[in-house]
Design a protein around this motif. Structure first.
Motif, PDB file in Angstrom:
ATOM      1  N   SER A  67       0.590  -1.586   0.252  1.00  0.00           N
ATOM      2  CA  SER A  67      -0.077   0.163   0.003  1.00  0.00           C
ATOM      3  C   SER A  67       1.114   0.973   0.014  1.00  0.00           C
ATOM      4  N   GLY A  68       1.469   1.471   0.542  1.00  0.00           N
ATOM      5  CA  GLY A  68       2.364   2.491   0.644  1.00  0.00           C
ATOM      6  C   GLY A  68       3.552   2.861  -0.608  1.00  0.00           C
ATOM      7  N   ILE A  69       4.201   1.676  -0.893  1.00  0.00           N
ATOM      8  CA  ILE A  69       4.270   1.958  -2.834  1.00  0.00           C
ATOM      9  C   ILE A  69       3.277   2.702  -3.936  1.00  0.00           C
ATOM     10  N   GLY A  70       2.124   1.618  -3.056  1.00  0.00           N
ATOM     11  CA  GLY A  70       1.260   1.896  -4.601  1.00  0.00           C
ATOM     12  C   GLY A  70       0.470   4.321  -4.075  1.00  0.00           C
ATOM     13  N   MET A  71       0.349   3.747  -2.544  1.00  0.00           N
ATOM     14  CA  MET A  71       0.490   5.197  -2.771  1.00  0.00           C
ATOM     15  C   MET A  71       1.481   6.348  -3.466  1.00  0.00           C
ATOM     16  N   TRP A  72       3.009   5.865  -3.075  1.00  0.00           N
ATOM     17  CA  TRP A  72       4.166   6.419  -3.419  1.00  0.00           C
ATOM     18  C   TRP A  72       4.278   7.171  -4.728  1.00  0.00           C
ATOM     19  N   HIS A  73       3.580   5.566  -5.783  1.00  0.00           N
ATOM     20  CA  HIS A  73       3.794   5.545  -6.999  1.00  0.00           C
ATOM     21  C   HIS A  73       2.392   6.866  -7.166  1.00  0.00           C
ATOM     22  N   MET A  74       1.097   6.474  -6.571  1.00  0.00           N
ATOM     23  CA  MET A  74       0.051   7.211  -7.158  1.00  0.00           C
ATOM     24  C   MET A  74       0.605   8.975  -6.780  1.00  0.00           C
ATOM     25  N   ARG A  75       1.141   9.112  -5.926  1.00  0.00           N
ATOM     26  CA  ARG A  75       1.093  10.550  -5.582  1.00  0.00           C
ATOM     27  C   ARG A  75       2.302  11.016  -5.685  1.00  0.00           C
ATOM     28  N   PHE A  76       3.101  10.952  -6.334  1.00  0.00           N
ATOM     29  CA  PHE A  76       4.611  11.700  -5.734  1.00  0.00           C
ATOM     30  C   PHE A  76       5.302  10.736  -7.473  1.00  0.00           C
ATOM     31  N   ARG A  84      10.689  14.347   2.112  1.00  0.00           N
ATOM     32  CA  ARG A  84      11.790  13.348   2.879  1.00  0.00           C
ATOM     33  C   ARG A  84      10.684  12.492   4.095  1.00  0.00           C
ATOM     34  N   TYR A  85       9.718  13.003   4.736  1.00  0.00           N
ATOM     35  CA  TYR A  85       9.626  12.956   5.638  1.00  0.00           C
ATOM     36  C   TYR A  85       8.992  10.465   4.961  1.00  0.00           C
ATOM     37  N   VAL A  86       8.777  10.781   3.934  1.00  0.00           N
ATOM     38  CA  VAL A  86       8.028   9.417   3.001  1.00  0.00           C
ATOM     39  C   VAL A  86       9.073   8.753   3.317  1.00  0.00           C
ATOM     40  N   HIS A  87      10.158   8.802   3.327  1.00  0.00           N
ATOM     41  CA  HIS A  87      11.489   8.191   2.927  1.00  0.00           C
ATOM     42  C   HIS A  87      11.909   7.533   3.960  1.00  0.00           C
ATOM     43  N   ILE A  88      11.659   8.554   5.229  1.00  0.00           N
ATOM     44  CA  ILE A  88      11.430   8.780   6.798  1.00  0.00           C
ATOM     45  C   ILE A  88      10.880   7.614   6.920  1.00  0.00           C
ATOM     46  N   MET A  89      10.026   7.630   6.857  1.00  0.00           N
ATOM     47  CA  MET A  89       8.768   6.845   6.912  1.00  0.00           C
ATOM     48  C   MET A  89       9.052   4.665   6.019  1.00  0.00           C
ATOM     49  N   ALA A  90       9.554   4.891   5.247  1.00  0.00           N
ATOM     50  CA  ALA A  90      10.105   3.632   4.352  1.00  0.00           C
ATOM     51  C   ALA A  90      10.813   2.921   5.154  1.00  0.00           C
ATOM     52  N   GLY A  91      12.383   4.042   5.760  1.00  0.00           N
ATOM     53  CA  GLY A  91      13.441   3.412   6.769  1.00  0.00           C
ATOM     54  C   GLY A  91      12.411   2.937   7.568  1.00  0.00           C
ATOM     55  N   LEU A  92      12.225   3.726   8.346  1.00  0.00           N
ATOM     56  CA  LEU A  92      11.861   3.227   9.855  1.00  0.00           C
ATOM     57  C   LEU A  92      10.877   2.056   9.479  1.00  0.00           C
TER      58      LEU A  92
END
Length: 154
Positions: A67-76, A84-92
């Protein structure tokens, strides 16, 4: 419901199950078990709780990146286009996944062996290791939720 809204709902539900389950276990179940159960019963309880809860954690662990990668792709669009906060969330998420896998693959089998062999001191030591890792994951999960809440995706 739009595809993005569906992915977002699944993402939030998966995070809620995982982080909420850790919060309940750490803040409610653990103190209650310590206050009313002796060590053998407490270790048996935790072995069964982990067996049941980790099924749901596995669902969350699979739903969150999809779901996260799907939203990432659709949104950005491209991965590097996300804030940056999305990258931080993915890293965490990756750190939380590593800690969960350590518990699932190393500590949980040791706990099960100790319980099956009625080796209560060894089981208590393993449970202490699991408790620390779950505590770290809980803090990380709450941090991710705070980060996501402070930077809504709209």
């Amino acid at each position: 419901m739009t595809p993005f809204a569906l992915l977002y709902a699944l993402h939030v539900l998966a995070a809620t199950v995982w982080v909420g389950g850790m919060f309940f276990a750490w803040m409610v179940l653990r103190p209650a078990a310590v206050s009313v159960l002796q060590a053998p019963e407490r270790l048996k309880l935790w072995a069964d709780v982990f067996r049941r809860f980790f099924v749901w954690v596995w669902v969350a662990v699979l739903v969150l990146p999809v779901s996260g990668i799907g939203m990432w792709h659709m949104r950005f669009g491209a991965l590097e286009s996300a804030p940056r906060y999305v990258h931080i969330m993915a890293g965490l998420y990756l750190v939380m996944l590593a800690l969960f896998l350590r518990i699932q693959l190393l500590q949980l089998p040791a706990l099960k062996r100790a319980v099956a062999g009625e080796q209560w001191p060894e089981g208590g030591a393993v449970l202490g290791q699991i408790r620390r890792l779950v505590g770290i994951n809980l803090v990380l999960g709450l941090l991710v939720i705070a980060l996501a809440s402070a930077r809504p995706l709209f």
